[in-house]
Design a protein around this motif. Structure first.
Motif, PDB file in Angstrom:
ATOM      1  N   UNK A  77       0.836  -1.204   0.000  1.00 29.77           N
ATOM      2  CA  UNK A  77       0.000   0.000   0.000  1.00 29.77           C
ATOM      3  C   UNK A  77       0.873   1.256   0.000  1.00 29.77           C
ATOM      4  N   UNK A  78       0.356   2.364  -0.555  1.00 26.99           N
ATOM      5  CA  UNK A  78       1.142   3.591  -0.729  1.00 26.99           C
ATOM      6  C   UNK A  78       1.825   4.143   0.521  1.00 26.99           C
ATOM      7  N   UNK A  79       1.255   4.025   1.722  1.00 31.60           N
ATOM      8  CA  UNK A  79       1.937   4.605   2.880  1.00 31.60           C
ATOM      9  C   UNK A  79       3.359   4.106   3.098  1.00 31.60           C
ATOM     10  N   UNK A  80       3.682   2.944   2.559  1.00 24.91           N
ATOM     11  CA  UNK A  80       5.028   2.425   2.758  1.00 24.91           C
ATOM     12  C   UNK A  80       6.054   3.143   1.889  1.00 24.91           C
ATOM     13  N   UNK A  84       9.979   6.617   6.919  1.00 28.05           N
ATOM     14  CA  UNK A  84       9.944   6.056   8.272  1.00 28.05           C
ATOM     15  C   UNK A  84       9.196   4.721   8.340  1.00 28.05           C
ATOM     16  N   UNK A  85       8.546   4.343   7.235  1.00 36.84           N
ATOM     17  CA  UNK A  85       7.759   3.107   7.235  1.00 36.84           C
ATOM     18  C   UNK A  85       8.317   2.048   6.283  1.00 36.84           C
ATOM     19  N   UNK A 243       1.144   9.674   3.117  1.00 37.53           N
ATOM     20  CA  UNK A 243       1.967   8.500   3.411  1.00 37.53           C
ATOM     21  C   UNK A 243       2.196   8.401   4.908  1.00 37.53           C
ATOM     22  N   UNK A 244       1.437   7.568   5.549  1.00 37.13           N
ATOM     23  CA  UNK A 244       1.541   7.440   6.993  1.00 37.13           C
ATOM     24  C   UNK A 244       0.418   6.615   7.584  1.00 37.13           C
ATOM     25  N   UNK A 298      -4.354   2.512  11.123  1.00 33.89           N
ATOM     26  CA  UNK A 298      -3.710   3.283  12.178  1.00 33.89           C
ATOM     27  C   UNK A 298      -2.604   4.174  11.625  1.00 33.89           C
ATOM     28  N   UNK A 299      -2.286   5.216  12.425  1.00 33.80           N
ATOM     29  CA  UNK A 299      -1.129   6.076  12.176  1.00 33.80           C
ATOM     30  C   UNK A 299      -0.031   5.636  13.134  1.00 33.80           C
ATOM     31  N   UNK A 300       1.084   5.080  12.668  1.00 35.84           N
ATOM     32  CA  UNK A 300       2.155   4.651  13.576  1.00 35.84           C
ATOM     33  C   UNK A 300       2.700   5.825  14.385  1.00 35.84           C
ATOM     34  N   UNK A 301       2.973   5.585  15.650  1.00 37.05           N
ATOM     35  CA  UNK A 301       3.444   6.656  16.519  1.00 37.05           C
ATOM     36  C   UNK A 301       4.823   7.158  16.113  1.00 37.05           C
ATOM     37  N   UNK A 302       5.573   6.367  15.354  1.00 43.46           N
ATOM     38  CA  UNK A 302       6.908   6.787  14.929  1.00 43.46           C
ATOM     39  C   UNK A 302       6.873   8.006  14.018  1.00 43.46           C
ATOM     40  N   UNK A 303       5.684   8.348  13.495  1.00 43.32           N
ATOM     41  CA  UNK A 303       5.547   9.502  12.616  1.00 43.32           C
ATOM     42  C   UNK A 303       5.454  10.810  13.386  1.00 43.32           C
ATOM     43  N   UNK A 304       5.183  10.727  14.703  1.00 44.76           N
ATOM     44  CA  UNK A 304       4.849  11.929  15.462  1.00 44.76           C
ATOM     45  C   UNK A 304       5.760  12.127  16.667  1.00 44.76           C
ATOM     46  N   UNK A 305       6.527  13.213  16.709  1.00 44.63           N
ATOM     47  CA  UNK A 305       7.301  13.526  17.909  1.00 44.63           C
ATOM     48  C   UNK A 305       6.407  13.825  19.119  1.00 44.63           C
ATOM     49  N   UNK A 306       5.299  14.550  18.909  1.00 36.95           N
ATOM     50  CA  UNK A 306       4.430  14.950  20.021  1.00 36.95           C
ATOM     51  C   UNK A 306       3.274  13.985  20.224  1.00 36.95           C
ATOM     52  N   UNK A 307       2.564  13.650  19.173  1.00 38.46           N
ATOM     53  CA  UNK A 307       1.411  12.764  19.287  1.00 38.46           C
ATOM     54  C   UNK A 307       1.800  11.326  19.643  1.00 38.46           C
TER      55      UNK A 307
END
Length: 343
Positions: A77-80, A84-85, A243-244, A298-307
């Motif tokens: 799928x495109x998010x990869x 970071x993914x 992408x995420x 889901x949105x992987x947490x590795x994408x977000x410094x704060x979230x």
């Protein structure tokens, strides 16, 4: 209307809307009335981007609204495409789900809610191990102001109290409610499905649940889920073009049209969807559920410094793009186009 989870510094938030500014609708995107001429080099760039976005399909389905739904391997799928993914291992289920105990504001309306489906379902389904992905076409890319802007949404469009003026200035308007000032690990919204009038080609009308963090005021982070009507024009960063977001559910094609639609002043024709976004403490991702049991992804947490830790605000509401000048609005509607007391 917040129910505490864990300790006093954590909250799970629930809201239900059945009025004025709430709608969910995704329309077929066409530009048959546009006369676009592009140079050879730009055409090559567009073709390269299309090849990157549109993955090889095990099966393709033509929707009655002319969309093409490609059944793509869940591993492709495109998010990869996101750096970071690249080596991300898909998680098919969350370790934790919040209980589905949303408070209903109107038993009369909720009891008459009907199931909502996507139009492409009339033409088939995707085989096991694949995901339905709306095919990106050349005209979708050409609608963007530039190749670099395609699939992106400007911060000034973000409707959050985190942003200056709540994101409601500079050609945008919003009506929303929010809760902030704590650590939040999820939010849920039940939203009516409307077909609002959108007057200008560059305008849109949407409804969503927003989850955001302003822990770093220089880098506000926001994820949102909902549906949009945009006069057949594709705007912002949505669906798998962002992408995420990792999708795991095979019966929902993000960006494809849904049906049926609510009718104003008709209690027997009211339709809604429910979107839930929550933080899975087990693997750290922010998961999204459609309805009561359809876990979309889901949105992987590795994408977000704060979230990656928690949210600082949860918001629900509607937004419109407005091309009017001198403080005037066009006739583009939000939700049913009527005030809450008349919906």
């Amino acid at each position: 209307m917040a129910d505490k989870l864990g300790n006093e510094n954590t909250s799970w938030v629930e809201k239900v809307f059945f009025f004025f500014f709430l709608f969910l609708f995704s329309v077929r995107m066409i530009i048959a009335d546009q006369d676009t001429v592009i140079g050879h080099s730009h055409k090559l760039e567009v073709d390269r981007l299309l090849k990157k976005l549109n993955k090889p399909a095990a099966k393709s389905i033509k929707s009655p609204d002319e969309d093409i739904i490609d059944c793509v391997s869940i591993l492709n799928q495109p998010p990869f495409n996101h750096p970071k993914l690249k080596n991300h291992k898909i998680k098919m289920r969350p370790n934790f789900q919040p209980q589905d105990n949303i408070l209903e504001v109107s038993n009369e309306i909720s009891s008459k809610s009907k199931p909502i489906v996507q139009l492409w379902h009339q033409s088939g389904s995707c085989p096991e191990g694949t995901l339905p992905i709306r095919r990106t076409r050349e005209e979708d890319i050409l609608r963007a102001s530039s190749m670099q802007q395609f699939g992106k949404k400007n911060l000034k469009n973000v409707v959050l109290p985190l942003t200056p003026n709540g994101g409601g200035q500079g050609g945008y308007g919003c009506a929303s409610v929010f809760i902030k000032g704590n650590k939040y690990y999820g939010g849920k919204g039940a939203m009516n499905v409307w077909n609002p009038n959108v007057e200008q080609s560059q305008e849109y009308s949407l409804s969503a649940t927003w989850v955001g963090s302003d822990a770093d005021r220089e880098n506000i982070e926001v994820i949102e889920a909902g549906w949009q009507s945009d006069s057949s024009k594709n705007t912002g960063c949505y669906d798998l073009l962002c992408s995420g977001f990792v999708q795991v559910y095979s019966a929902v094609a993000l960006g494809s049209s849904i049906m049926p639609l609510s009718l104003y002043n008709d209690t027997n024709s009211q339709y809604q969807i429910t979107i839930t976004i929550w933080k899975d403490k087990g693997n750290g991702g922010w998961w999204m559920r459609y309805g009561t049991d359809q876990i979309v992804g889901y949105w992987p947490s590795s994408l977000f410094p704060s979230l990656s830790d928690s949210a600082t605000v949860i918001e629900w509401g509607g937004e419109v793009g407005n091309s009017g000048t001198n403080g005037q609005h066009t006739t583009t509607q939000m939700g049913s186009g009527h005030f809450a007391g008349k919906s």
